[in-house]
Design a protein around this motif. Structure first.
Motif, short mmCIF file in Angstrom:
data_model
loop_
_atom_site.label_atom_id
_atom_site.label_comp_id
_atom_site.label_asym_id
_atom_site.label_seq_id
_atom_site.Cartn_x
_atom_site.Cartn_y
_atom_site.Cartn_z
N GLN A 20 0.91 -1.00 0.13
CA GLN A 20 -0.42 -0.07 0.05
C GLN A 20 0.45 1.21 -0.13
O GLN A 20 0.70 2.42 -0.74
N TYR A 47 2.38 1.57 -3.23
CA TYR A 47 1.34 2.28 -4.04
C TYR A 47 1.05 3.41 -4.38
O TYR A 47 1.45 4.73 -4.31
N ARG A 63 2.01 7.06 -10.12
CA ARG A 63 2.12 6.74 -10.22
C ARG A 63 0.79 6.87 -11.92
O ARG A 63 1.67 7.60 -12.27
N PHE A 123 0.01 -3.66 -9.12
CA PHE A 123 -0.39 -2.63 -7.80
C PHE A 123 -1.84 -3.70 -8.43
O PHE A 123 -2.64 -3.27 -8.70
N ARG A 166 -8.28 1.25 -4.17
CA ARG A 166 -6.90 2.16 -4.36
C ARG A 166 -6.47 2.33 -2.85
O ARG A 166 -4.86 2.38 -2.46
N ILE A 221 -4.64 -2.47 -1.06
CA ILE A 221 -3.20 -2.74 -2.43
C ILE A 221 -3.15 -3.85 -1.20
O ILE A 221 -2.41 -3.64 -0.39
N VAL A 228 1.83 -6.09 -5.00
CA VAL A 228 2.60 -5.80 -5.81
C VAL A 228 3.70 -6.44 -6.98
O VAL A 228 3.90 -7.56 -5.94
N SER A 267 3.18 1.84 -11.06
CA SER A 267 3.59 3.32 -10.97
C SER A 267 5.34 2.95 -11.53
O SER A 267 6.12 2.27 -11.78
#
Length: 315
Positions: free
Chosen positions: A236, A239, A244, A258, A263, A266, A269, A305
């Motif tokens: 998280q 992220y 991003r 992710f 959002r 998360i 990853v 990202s």
């Protein structure tokens, strides 16, 4: 024509088990310019030749069906479609051996791979229907060695029991895949480090071999550390750290991918390694792996990202 032989954000980073959907809303993320396409399918973005040669409907269909067999590239399905009927351009689509339809199935063989009926398929399924036929082809290949690339040549040989056919399909598949340049700079170091960890056990909260292995965000943090870039520890936070990528921006090797329910939740990853593939530490009991990832079929995909960007790397 084939004679188609008869063939009997937490540290934990848990990936959610989700069904394959027909959503095709993130095509551009993997470099495809085909509206409605699934980006890289199971492995590669389409080459310029593929975009010119394959009808748009069939390109999207090959890409959508490929994840039916984990690790199978859509380019192999497309190559078979090309060799068999030139993507249904053949006037009759009936071979001397009785194989029919765009993927040239013997009716008896088709029945073994026709179910479950795929989204958009006919009921009852028929080898004449493009959706039914392409999904059945993916299942046939999967049953004979294509799953996770175990023995792709054997799988194609089972589609048509000749070596020349295998060579022709593989050559055509290669022509349909866009070349992916090797990453350089910080991104190259990220991918190289992550790839070197393949086979390392998943360990919840793990930051490396000294702790027995990695979890998902431990792997990504270590990969970026190897490239001289500092990012937070958990998925998280990584992220939120960004930067991003815009939703329609093409991915580049080294980008972070992710996944989660939202959002703000998360849960996983991984590192995008290029060519529609991702390196990740998936779950307890598994190991770090590199695999094809079809983002279009993942409603839990929340974005990407690029910490290797100059602005982020300078932080």
């Amino acid at each position: 024509m084939s004679t188609l032989a008869k063939t009997t954000g937490a540290v934990g980073c848990a990936i959610l088990a989700l069904p394959l959907l027909a959503a095709l809303v993130v095509a551009a993320l993997l470099g495809s310019s085909i509206p409605g396409g699934s980006g890289g399918g199971s492995s590669d973005a389409p080459s310029k030749h593929a975009l010119q040669d394959i009808p748009r409907y069939y390109l999207a269909l090959y890409q959508r069906a490929a994840p039916e067999c984990p690790g199978l590239s859509w380019t192999v399905l497309a190559a078979i479609g090309k060799v068999e009927t030139d993507h249904a351009r053949h006037p009759t689509m009936v071979s001397s051996a009785g194989a029919v339809g765009p993927m040239q199935f013997l009716p008896s063989t088709f029945k073994a791979y026709a179910y479950p009926v795929p989204p958009g398929g006919k009921r009852p399924p028929t080898p004449w229907d493009p959706v039914d036929a392409v999904y059945a082809a993916a299942r046939l290949l999967c049953a004979n060695g294509a799953r996770n690339g175990k023995n792709l040549k054997r799988a194609i040989w089972h589609y048509n029991h000749t070596d020349w056919y295998v060579r022709k399909v593989l050559k055509q598949a290669a022509a349909y895949a866009a070349s992916t340049p090797a990453p350089s700079g910080a991104a190259g170091k990220v991918v190289a480090f992550a790839r070197a960890q393949i086979g390392t056990p998943y360990v919840w909260g793990g930051d490396g071999p000294s702790e027995g292995g990695f979890d998902c965000s431990g792997l990504t943090q270590a990969a970026y550390r190897a490239a001289g870039v500092t990012i937070p520890r958990v998925a998280q936070a990584q992220y939120d750290h960004g930067p991003r990528m815009p939703r329609q921006a093409p991915l580049a090797p080294g980008d972070l991918l992710f996944f989660g329910t939202s959002r703000t939740n998360i849960t996983h990853v991984g590192v995008y390694s290029g060519g529609g593939r991702m390196i990740d530490a998936p779950r307890p009991g598994a190991h770090v792996r590199e695999r094809a990832i079809d983002l279009a079929s993942r409603p839990d995909f929340r974005g990407a990202s690029r910490p290797t960007s100059s602005k982020a790397a300078a932080r």
